[in-house]
Design an enzyme around this catalytic site. Structure first.
Site, PDB file in Angstrom:
ATOM      1  N   HIS A   1      13.465  31.836 -14.165  1.00  0.00           N
ATOM      2  CA  HIS A   1      13.365  30.385 -14.363  1.00  0.00           C
ATOM      3  C   HIS A   1      14.742  29.728 -14.234  1.00  0.00           C
ATOM      4  CE1 HIS A   1      12.121  26.523 -16.046  1.00  0.00           C
ATOM      5  NE2 HIS A   1      13.099  26.611 -16.925  1.00  0.00           N
TER       6      HIS A   1
ATOM      7  N   GLN B   1      14.705  13.653 -17.552  1.00  0.00           N
ATOM      8  CA  GLN B   1      15.641  14.762 -17.810  1.00  0.00           C
ATOM      9  C   GLN B   1      16.793  14.762 -16.798  1.00  0.00           C
ATOM     10  OE1 GLN B   1      13.751  18.608 -17.455  1.00  0.00           O
ATOM     11  NE2 GLN B   1      15.576  19.740 -18.111  1.00  0.00           N
TER      12      GLN B   1
ATOM     13  N   GLU C   1       6.100  23.503 -19.615  1.00  0.00           N
ATOM     14  CA  GLU C   1       6.877  24.731 -19.675  1.00  0.00           C
ATOM     15  C   GLU C   1       6.112  25.694 -20.558  1.00  0.00           C
ATOM     16  OE1 GLU C   1      11.012  23.873 -20.676  1.00  0.00           O
ATOM     17  OE2 GLU C   1      11.375  23.281 -18.582  1.00  0.00           O
TER      18      GLU C   1
ATOM     19  N   ASP D   1      15.038  25.430 -28.766  1.00  0.00           N
ATOM     20  CA  ASP D   1      14.426  25.922 -27.538  1.00  0.00           C
ATOM     21  C   ASP D   1      15.486  26.634 -26.701  1.00  0.00           C
ATOM     22  OD1 ASP D   1      12.403  26.371 -25.732  1.00  0.00           O
ATOM     23  OD2 ASP D   1      12.613  24.425 -24.747  1.00  0.00           O
TER      24      ASP D   1
ATOM     25  N   GLU E   1       8.954  24.610 -10.635  1.00  0.00           N
ATOM     26  CA  GLU E   1       9.197  25.839  -9.869  1.00  0.00           C
ATOM     27  C   GLU E   1       8.014  26.172  -8.964  1.00  0.00           C
ATOM     28  OE1 GLU E   1      10.041  27.903 -13.803  1.00  0.00           O
ATOM     29  OE2 GLU E   1      10.968  29.238 -12.340  1.00  0.00           O
TER      30      GLU E   1
ATOM     31  N   LYS F   1      12.342  15.654 -23.241  1.00  0.00           N
ATOM     32  CA  LYS F   1      11.646  16.764 -23.892  1.00  0.00           C
ATOM     33  C   LYS F   1      11.027  16.366 -25.228  1.00  0.00           C
ATOM     34  CE  LYS F   1      13.295  20.303 -21.292  1.00  0.00           C
ATOM     35  NZ  LYS F   1      12.470  21.364 -20.716  1.00  0.00           N
TER      36      LYS F   1
ATOM     37  N   ARG G   1      10.664  15.451 -15.861  1.00  0.00           N
ATOM     38  CA  ARG G   1      11.787  15.869 -15.005  1.00  0.00           C
ATOM     39  C   ARG G   1      12.637  14.699 -14.529  1.00  0.00           C
ATOM     40  NH1 ARG G   1      11.921  20.818 -16.881  1.00  0.00           N
ATOM     41  NH2 ARG G   1      10.063  22.023 -16.387  1.00  0.00           N
TER      42      ARG G   1
ATOM     43  N   GLU H   1       5.738  28.700 -22.807  1.00  0.00           N
ATOM     44  CA  GLU H   1       6.718  29.426 -23.615  1.00  0.00           C
ATOM     45  C   GLU H   1       6.043  30.191 -24.751  1.00  0.00           C
ATOM     46  OE1 GLU H   1      10.212  27.286 -24.693  1.00  0.00           O
ATOM     47  OE2 GLU H   1      10.095  25.916 -22.967  1.00  0.00           O
TER      48      GLU H   1
ATOM     49  N   THR I   1       5.739  18.274 -28.025  1.00  0.00           N
ATOM     50  CA  THR I   1       5.764  19.711 -27.772  1.00  0.00           C
ATOM     51  C   THR I   1       4.513  20.283 -28.433  1.00  0.00           C
ATOM     52  OG1 THR I   1       8.183  19.669 -27.932  1.00  0.00           O
ATOM     53  CG2 THR I   1       7.126  21.834 -28.046  1.00  0.00           C
TER      54      THR I   1
ATOM     55  N   ASP J   1       6.259  23.186 -23.759  1.00  0.00           N
ATOM     56  CA  ASP J   1       7.377  22.246 -23.857  1.00  0.00           C
ATOM     57  C   ASP J   1       7.232  21.232 -22.726  1.00  0.00           C
ATOM     58  OD1 ASP J   1       9.820  21.005 -24.239  1.00  0.00           O
ATOM     59  OD2 ASP J   1      10.961  22.577 -23.227  1.00  0.00           O
TER      60      ASP J   1
HETATM   61 CA    CA Z   1      11.787  24.595 -22.594  1.00  0.00          CA
END
Ligand code: CA
Length: 403
Positions: A125, A232, A191, A118, A352, A245, A229, A193, A249, A225
């Site tokens: 971002h 993480q 996320e 990834d 975000e 993570k 948080r 992607e 996925t 993904d």
């Molecule tokens: Ca990612």
């Protein structure tokens, strides 16, 4: 070029697209087959090849891995055959029994994922996360514009769209807490992607240049993904993403062939300095892609991230992840990193969109979200321009959070 299949006309799954997947039917739930999405139908590709008098071992497999391994000449020939069968009226009668309504089949992971990488390729971002996680410092790390930053992820927990995602448990520690605690993640995020599927492998010790991108990359999917948080934030220093993570996925079930995306190719943003030669933008061979993503939370659009503005292209990412001699295997998957544009409504992650939980997203039912709640469903869809004004659909990747 017109198909005898009426639903293929003016469809984002028309002949210009023809994405590959793996499906089973209610009648034979245990038998996985390669399918090609066309219009409102899924063509049983192996059965169609036999019915057309051109049996193909690659299409009779239970997943796409043999086709992936077969390389570019086989991909080109297979796509040409599918197009011919679906346009030539003489094949209509033989192929029709092998068309299944798309909404009646079950879709599976289209290939066995080998290695998973990834990246982190959106400047917006990376800048936003830098501001959130490291306030008061330069948001982009000094290496960010010189090399595509990435990490090796966990391929075994990649699941097909539609699979429920269990809220992960783990260690969490907010800055104000004295000690870490253990429990369900309180800051579960998405996320949005774009992911690239490697077909032909490469030799250990031999880098793959940007010029060979097309020889190794088979197609493109959408990917979510899922990211915890709080897990993480506590674990990521100094070695990067790990359990925050790797719990799940999600991958879209249709692999859009690279050949369907010629009209979507765009140049990446202009650089303000020269990249090292192996990463330099190749004049006339851009591998940016004009893919428009839409993110829905419980059916409501919360973001429209634009993939076209990504700083690093997939060709640069491929060149970078093999420049040390690391080899590719059929079924390798590498994802772009969260796709975020400049404006708030184009950000591809809740951290975000809500600015670390400070500005909740309002939903139509009157509730708000900072991060995901149990029962929430997130769906990411995508389209790109096709040839002659057509639209290429990637379908969607969706998942629901369960306790
Ligand atoms: Ca990612």
């Amino acid at each position: 070029m017109t198909s005898w299949l009426a639903s293929a006309q003016d469809s984002p799954f028309g002949l210009h697209n023809l994405p590959y997947g793996v499906f089973s039917t209610a009648e034979e739930p245990g038998r996985r087959r390669i399918g090609v999405r066309v219009g409102d139908a899924v063509l049983d590709a192996g059965a169609a090849a036999s019915a057309a008098g051109e049996p193909s071992e690659l299409l009779e497999a239970a997943n796409l891995n043999p086709l992936l391994a077969a390389g570019r000449p086989a991909w080109t020939a297979t796509r040409a055959s599918l197009t011919r069968w679906l346009t030539d009226e003489s094949h209509r009668e033989a192929l029709t029994p092998h068309l299944h309504p798309a909404d009646a089949v079950t879709l599976h992971l289209p290939f066995e994922v080998a290695d998973y990488v990834d990246f982190y390729a959106s400047e917006h971002h990376a800048t936003n996360l830098g501001r959130i996680f490291r306030p008061g410092t330069e948001p982009l790390t000094p290496n960010w514009k010189h090399l595509p930053i990435g990490y090796h992820g966990r391929s075994g927990s990649i699941v097909v769209s539609g699979t429920d995602v269990a809220r992960p448990h783990g260690q969490r520690k907010a800055p104000a807490d004295e000690l870490p605690s253990f429990g369900p993640s309180r800051r579960l995020d998405i996320e949005a992607e774009v992911a690239f599927v490697v077909g032909a492998g490469s030799e250990l010790g031999t880098p793959v240049s940007q010029a060979d991108f097309r020889e190794h990359v088979f197609g493109v999917c959408l990917l979510n993904d899922w990211s915890s948080r709080d897990i993480q934030a506590w674990e990521y220093v100094p070695l990067g993403p790990f359990l925050g993570k790797s719990f799940a996925t999600s991958l879209s079930p249709w692999v859009v062939p690279l050949d369907a995306l010629e009209a979507a190719r765009v140049a990446p943003p202009a650089r303000d300095f020269e990249l090292l030669p192996y990463l330099a933008d190749v004049e006339g061979e851009p591998w940016g892609l004009d893919i428009a993503l839409t993110v829905r939370l419980n059916g409501q659009v919360i973001s429209r991230p634009p993939f076209a503005g990504m700083y690093w292209t997939a060709a640069q990412q491929l060149a970078h992840m093999t420049v040390n001699g690391a080899s590719l295997r059929p079924g390798d998957l590498f994802a772009s990193g969260t796709v975020s544009g400049e404006e708030r409504e184009t950000r591809g992650a809740l951290i975000e969109l809500t600015w670390n939980g400070q500005e909740p997203v309002k939903l139509a039912d009157g509730t708000t979200r900072t991060f995901l709640e149990d029962g929430d469903t997130v769906t990411i869809s995508g389209t790109a321009p096709g040839p002659d004004g057509t639209v290429v659909s990637f379908g969607e990747v969706t998942g629901r959070i369960v306790p």
